[in-house]
Design a protein around this motif. Structure first.
Motif, PDB file in Angstrom:
ATOM      1  N   ARG A 179      -9.552   5.190   1.736  1.00  0.00           N
ATOM      2  CA  ARG A 179      -9.825   4.505   3.262  1.00  0.00           C
ATOM      3  C   ARG A 179     -11.072   3.766   3.122  1.00  0.00           C
ATOM      4  NH1 ARG A 179      -8.930  10.076   7.072  1.00  0.00           N
ATOM      5  NH2 ARG A 179      -6.663   9.898   7.142  1.00  0.00           N
ATOM      6  N   LYS A 181     -11.977   2.060   0.492  1.00  0.00           N
ATOM      7  CA  LYS A 181     -11.466   0.563  -0.043  1.00  0.00           C
ATOM      8  C   LYS A 181     -11.044  -0.316   0.962  1.00  0.00           C
ATOM      9  CE  LYS A 181      -8.865  -1.100  -3.572  1.00  0.00           C
ATOM     10  NZ  LYS A 181      -8.668  -2.485  -2.810  1.00  0.00           N
ATOM     11  N   ARG A 182     -10.152   0.452   1.797  1.00  0.00           N
ATOM     12  CA  ARG A 182      -9.442  -0.298   2.996  1.00  0.00           C
ATOM     13  C   ARG A 182     -10.533  -0.977   3.965  1.00  0.00           C
ATOM     14  NH1 ARG A 182      -3.892  -0.227   3.235  1.00  0.00           N
ATOM     15  NH2 ARG A 182      -4.067  -0.227   5.836  1.00  0.00           N
ATOM     16  N   ALA A 183     -11.417  -0.022   4.280  1.00  0.00           N
ATOM     17  CA  ALA A 183     -12.507  -0.481   5.184  1.00  0.00           C
ATOM     18  C   ALA A 183     -13.340  -1.479   4.480  1.00  0.00           C
ATOM     19  CB  ALA A 183     -13.178   0.636   5.608  1.00  0.00           C
ATOM     20  N   ASP A 185     -12.236  -3.785   2.369  1.00  0.00           N
ATOM     21  CA  ASP A 185     -11.380  -4.913   2.150  1.00  0.00           C
ATOM     22  C   ASP A 185     -10.915  -5.486   3.756  1.00  0.00           C
ATOM     23  OD1 ASP A 185     -11.356  -4.591  -0.347  1.00  0.00           O
ATOM     24  OD2 ASP A 185      -9.365  -3.692  -0.450  1.00  0.00           O
ATOM     25  N   GLY A 186     -11.453  -4.950   4.776  1.00  0.00           N
ATOM     26  CA  GLY A 186     -11.176  -5.522   6.163  1.00  0.00           C
ATOM     27  C   GLY A 186      -9.848  -4.933   6.573  1.00  0.00           C
ATOM     28  N   ILE A 187      -9.348  -4.087   6.157  1.00  0.00           N
ATOM     29  CA  ILE A 187      -7.935  -3.676   6.717  1.00  0.00           C
ATOM     30  C   ILE A 187      -8.200  -2.584   7.557  1.00  0.00           C
ATOM     31  CG2 ILE A 187      -5.740  -2.649   5.993  1.00  0.00           C
ATOM     32  CD1 ILE A 187      -6.242  -3.708   3.155  1.00  0.00           C
ATOM     33  N   ASP A 188      -7.738  -2.836   8.748  1.00  0.00           N
ATOM     34  CA  ASP A 188      -8.067  -1.929   9.798  1.00  0.00           C
ATOM     35  C   ASP A 188      -6.914  -1.117   9.869  1.00  0.00           C
ATOM     36  OD1 ASP A 188      -8.227  -1.966  13.484  1.00  0.00           O
ATOM     37  OD2 ASP A 188      -9.791  -0.825  11.988  1.00  0.00           O
ATOM     38  N   ASP A 189      -6.967   0.135  10.099  1.00  0.00           N
ATOM     39  CA  ASP A 189      -5.980   1.181  10.241  1.00  0.00           C
ATOM     40  C   ASP A 189      -5.710   1.332  11.556  1.00  0.00           C
ATOM     41  OD1 ASP A 189      -7.319   3.192   7.501  1.00  0.00           O
ATOM     42  OD2 ASP A 189      -5.500   1.905   7.563  1.00  0.00           O
TER      43      ASP A 189
END
Length: 189
Positions: A179, A181-183, A185-189
């Motif tokens: 989570r 890493k995704r944050a 990388d700017g990847i919104d869940d």
């Protein structure tokens, strides 16, 4: 090796001011309940949620008894349903503390069922592992006594519980890292 040394190795995070340990049998319990028509699902067998509540009730009683006060369910994992339970079955939920940490306890539960009007032996219909946290009056974690495995079976359960704890912590850590890493990388869940 002294009992204190054994507990320090088993629970390296415990201070020298130990809470006296409690044997596994001190809090072991069985909760029995006969299943009725109000417990059924759409298939006419006992609803899994009814069994899960009995499991949580028995495990909570064991955790409270072992810790000497209130304990709350922190997680339930590996709830396994092996056979359907039917109306008229007498269900026995057997629970015991398998492992203790500083304020948490793993409780193992075995669910057995037998026909109320037959003399056949009960058969295992489910099992689960739950983690409880002992809490004080303000809901804050409080220390629990170490569990002292008495039999070879209890010792095996203790060791298996340590493995499950390691896996729970690793899974939680891996999810948190993913989570983050995704944050990042700017990847919104």
């Amino acid at each position: 090796m002294t009992d204190q040394a054994t507990r320090s190795e088993t629970h390296p995070d415990r201070s020298e001011e130990e809470i006296p340990g409690k044997p596994t049998a001190a809090s072991r319990t069985t909760l029995s309940h006969i299943m009725t028509g109000s417990d059924t699902n759409l298939l006419g067998t006992v609803h899994g949620g009814v069994i899960m509540k009995l499991v949580d009730d028995a495990a909570g009683a064991v955790a409270g008894r072992h810790s000497g006060g209130p304990a709350v369910t922190a997680s339930m994992d590996e709830m396994v349903f092996l056979e359907p339970v039917r109306v008229g079955d007498l269900v026995h939920v057997r629970a015991q503390v398998n492992w203790t940490g500083r304020s948490s306890m793993e409780v193992g539960v075995r669910v057995m069922a037998e026909r109320w009007n037959e003399s056949t032996p009960a058969q295992q219909v489910g099992s689960a592992y739950l983690v409880f946290a002992a809490v004080d009056a303000d809901g804050k974690p409080r220390r629990v006594p170490p569990v002292v495995p008495e039999t070879e079976r209890d010792k095996r359960r203790y060791q298996e519980a340590q493995i499950r704890r390691t896996h729970r912590l690793a899974r939680r850590r891996a999810i948190k890292e993913l989570r983050e890493k995704r944050a990042a990388d700017g990847i919104d869940d």
